[in-house]
Design an enzyme around this catalytic site. Sequence first.
Site, PDB file in Angstrom:
ATOM      1  N   PHE A  11       0.828  -1.206   0.000  1.00 54.21           N
ATOM      2  CA  PHE A  11       0.000   0.000   0.000  1.00 54.21           C
ATOM      3  C   PHE A  11       0.862   1.256   0.000  1.00 54.21           C
ATOM      4  O   PHE A  11       0.471   2.298  -0.516  1.00 54.21           O
ATOM      5  CB  PHE A  11      -0.924   0.000   1.235  1.00 54.21           C
ATOM      6  CG  PHE A  11      -2.307   0.476   0.956  1.00 54.21           C
ATOM      7  CD1 PHE A  11      -2.714   1.731   1.398  1.00 54.21           C
ATOM      8  CD2 PHE A  11      -3.199  -0.305   0.247  1.00 54.21           C
ATOM      9  CE1 PHE A  11      -3.991   2.191   1.132  1.00 54.21           C
ATOM     10  CE2 PHE A  11      -4.483   0.147  -0.015  1.00 54.21           C
ATOM     11  CZ  PHE A  11      -4.867   1.400   0.425  1.00 54.21           C
ATOM     12  N   VAL A  66       1.222  -2.067   5.884  1.00 54.48           N
ATOM     13  CA  VAL A  66       1.182  -0.791   6.595  1.00 54.48           C
ATOM     14  C   VAL A  66      -0.241  -0.271   6.552  1.00 54.48           C
ATOM     15  O   VAL A  66      -0.818  -0.123   5.454  1.00 54.48           O
ATOM     16  CB  VAL A  66       2.113   0.247   5.944  1.00 54.48           C
ATOM     17  CG1 VAL A  66       2.045   1.577   6.703  1.00 54.48           C
ATOM     18  CG2 VAL A  66       3.537  -0.263   5.901  1.00 54.48           C
ATOM     19  N   HIS A  74     -12.663   2.726   8.626  1.00 55.13           N
ATOM     20  CA  HIS A  74     -12.009   1.688   7.822  1.00 55.13           C
ATOM     21  C   HIS A  74     -10.682   1.237   8.433  1.00 55.13           C
ATOM     22  O   HIS A  74     -10.290   0.078   8.301  1.00 55.13           O
ATOM     23  CB  HIS A  74     -11.794   2.198   6.391  1.00 55.13           C
ATOM     24  CG  HIS A  74     -11.541   1.102   5.423  1.00 55.13           C
ATOM     25  ND1 HIS A  74     -10.592   1.180   4.442  1.00 55.13           N
ATOM     26  CD2 HIS A  74     -12.107  -0.116   5.291  1.00 55.13           C
ATOM     27  CE1 HIS A  74     -10.574   0.065   3.751  1.00 55.13           C
ATOM     28  NE2 HIS A  74     -11.484  -0.745   4.246  1.00 55.13           N
ATOM     29  N   ARG A 112       8.960   2.261  12.597  1.00 52.77           N
ATOM     30  CA  ARG A 112       8.702   0.826  12.754  1.00 52.77           C
ATOM     31  C   ARG A 112       9.112   0.014  11.545  1.00 52.77           C
ATOM     32  O   ARG A 112       9.442  -1.159  11.649  1.00 52.77           O
ATOM     33  CB  ARG A 112       7.226   0.614  13.106  1.00 52.77           C
ATOM     34  CG  ARG A 112       6.933   1.020  14.538  1.00 52.77           C
ATOM     35  CD  ARG A 112       5.527   1.558  14.754  1.00 52.77           C
ATOM     36  NE  ARG A 112       5.395   1.982  16.158  1.00 52.77           N
ATOM     37  CZ  ARG A 112       5.813   3.164  16.599  1.00 52.77           C
ATOM     38  NH1 ARG A 112       6.414   4.035  15.762  1.00 52.77           N
ATOM     39  NH2 ARG A 112       5.692   3.499  17.872  1.00 52.77           N
TER      40      ARG A 112
HETATM   41  N1  LIG Z   1      -6.328   1.638   3.878  1.00 52.68           N
HETATM   42  C1  LIG Z   1      -5.453   0.578   3.792  1.00 52.68           C
HETATM   43  C2  LIG Z   1      -5.805  -0.594   3.143  1.00 52.68           C
HETATM   44  N2  LIG Z   1      -7.026  -0.714   2.566  1.00 52.68           N
HETATM   45  C3  LIG Z   1      -7.341  -1.695   1.537  1.00 52.68           C
HETATM   46  C4  LIG Z   1      -7.794  -3.038   2.123  1.00 52.68           C
HETATM   47  O1  LIG Z   1      -6.702  -3.710   2.757  1.00 52.68           O
HETATM   48  C5  LIG Z   1      -8.303  -3.953   1.004  1.00 52.68           C
HETATM   49  O2  LIG Z   1      -7.270  -4.138   0.050  1.00 52.68           O
HETATM   50  C6  LIG Z   1      -9.512  -3.358   0.326  1.00 52.68           C
HETATM   51  O3  LIG Z   1     -10.508  -3.068   1.300  1.00 52.68           O
HETATM   52  C7  LIG Z   1     -10.087  -4.307  -0.739  1.00 52.68           C
HETATM   53  O4  LIG Z   1     -10.431  -5.529  -0.155  1.00 52.68           O
HETATM   54  N3  LIG Z   1      -4.928  -1.631   3.067  1.00 52.68           N
HETATM   55  C8  LIG Z   1      -3.670  -1.525   3.631  1.00 52.68           C
HETATM   56  O5  LIG Z   1      -2.875  -2.480   3.563  1.00 52.68           O
HETATM   57  N4  LIG Z   1      -3.312  -0.377   4.274  1.00 52.68           N
HETATM   58  C9  LIG Z   1      -4.157   0.686   4.372  1.00 52.68           C
HETATM   59  O6  LIG Z   1      -3.788   1.733   4.971  1.00 52.68           O
HETATM   60  C1  LIG Z   2      -6.607   2.583   6.926  1.00 52.17           C
HETATM   61  C2  LIG Z   2      -7.452   3.111   5.868  1.00 52.17           C
HETATM   62  O1  LIG Z   2      -8.430   2.525   5.473  1.00 52.17           O
HETATM   63  C3  LIG Z   2      -7.155   4.460   5.356  1.00 52.17           C
HETATM   64  O2  LIG Z   2      -5.988   4.435   4.579  1.00 52.17           O
HETATM   65  C4  LIG Z   2      -8.322   4.919   4.515  1.00 52.17           C
HETATM   66  O3  LIG Z   2      -8.504   6.248   4.841  1.00 52.17           O
HETATM   67  P1  LIG Z   2      -9.985   6.822   5.065  1.00 52.17           P
HETATM   68  O4  LIG Z   2     -10.482   6.235   6.374  1.00 52.17           O
HETATM   69  O5  LIG Z   2      -9.764   8.311   5.143  1.00 52.17           O
HETATM   70  O6  LIG Z   2     -10.824   6.405   3.885  1.00 52.17           O
END
Ligand SMILES: Nc1c(NC[C@H](O)[C@H](O)[C@H](O)CO)[nH]c(=O)[nH]c1=O
Ligand SMILES: CC(=O)[C@@H](O)COP(=O)(O)O
Length: 140
Positions: A11, A66, A74, A112
């Site tokens: 990501f 990450v 989310h 980290r």
């Molecule tokens: N926001 C982050 C995500 N979001 C994507 C989800 O993990 C997943 O790929 C999506 O919902 C489709 O199923 N993933 C990360 O690894 N890190 C983030 O910060």
């Molecule tokens: C961890 C997440 O899902 C983040 O990257 C997505 O950001 P948001 O909550 O502003 O849509």
Amino acid sequence: MANFLIVEARFYDHLNDMLVAGATAALEAAGHSVEVLTVPGALEIPGAISMAADSGRYDGFVAIGVVIRGETYHFEIVAGESARGIMALTMDGIAIGNGIITVENEEQALARADANRKDKGGEAAKAAIALLELQGRFAG
Ligand SMILES: Nc1c(NC[C@H](O)[C@H](O)[C@H](O)CO)[nH]c(=O)[nH]c1=O
Ligand SMILES: CC(=O)[C@@H](O)COP(=O)(O)O
């Protein structure tokens, strides 16, 4: 020598590069072989590990990812459900180290991910090695 698969959710490229480097260094220092598989996000890591484990090609796994908090709930879903999925697989006896860092901001992530600082990638690799050694100790 054991065969490990690093399953990385790419990501944030620069952070993943550091985490994968730390995990790879730890695995190779212990004399193990390493392959890397990339998935879209942390939520895909447990499924990918499950599929790879079913193939029988790998002895252990390191999850790398990450998750940085954004504006919505989310973060809790991605952080919590990826960890829950990995824990469920571990409880099934699969040797997995969890190197998915779940942080508030980039600064925390950099500290980290850096193998010369908190080295969470290397830490996760060492945990996977430890579980694999336990698996061998309790087998048979
Ligand atoms: N926001 C982050 C995500 N979001 C994507 C989800 O993990 C997943 O790929 C999506 O919902 C489709 O199923 N993933 C990360 O690894 N890190 C983030 O910060
Ligand atoms: C961890 C997440 O899902 C983040 O990257 C997505 O950001 P948001 O909550 O502003 O849509």
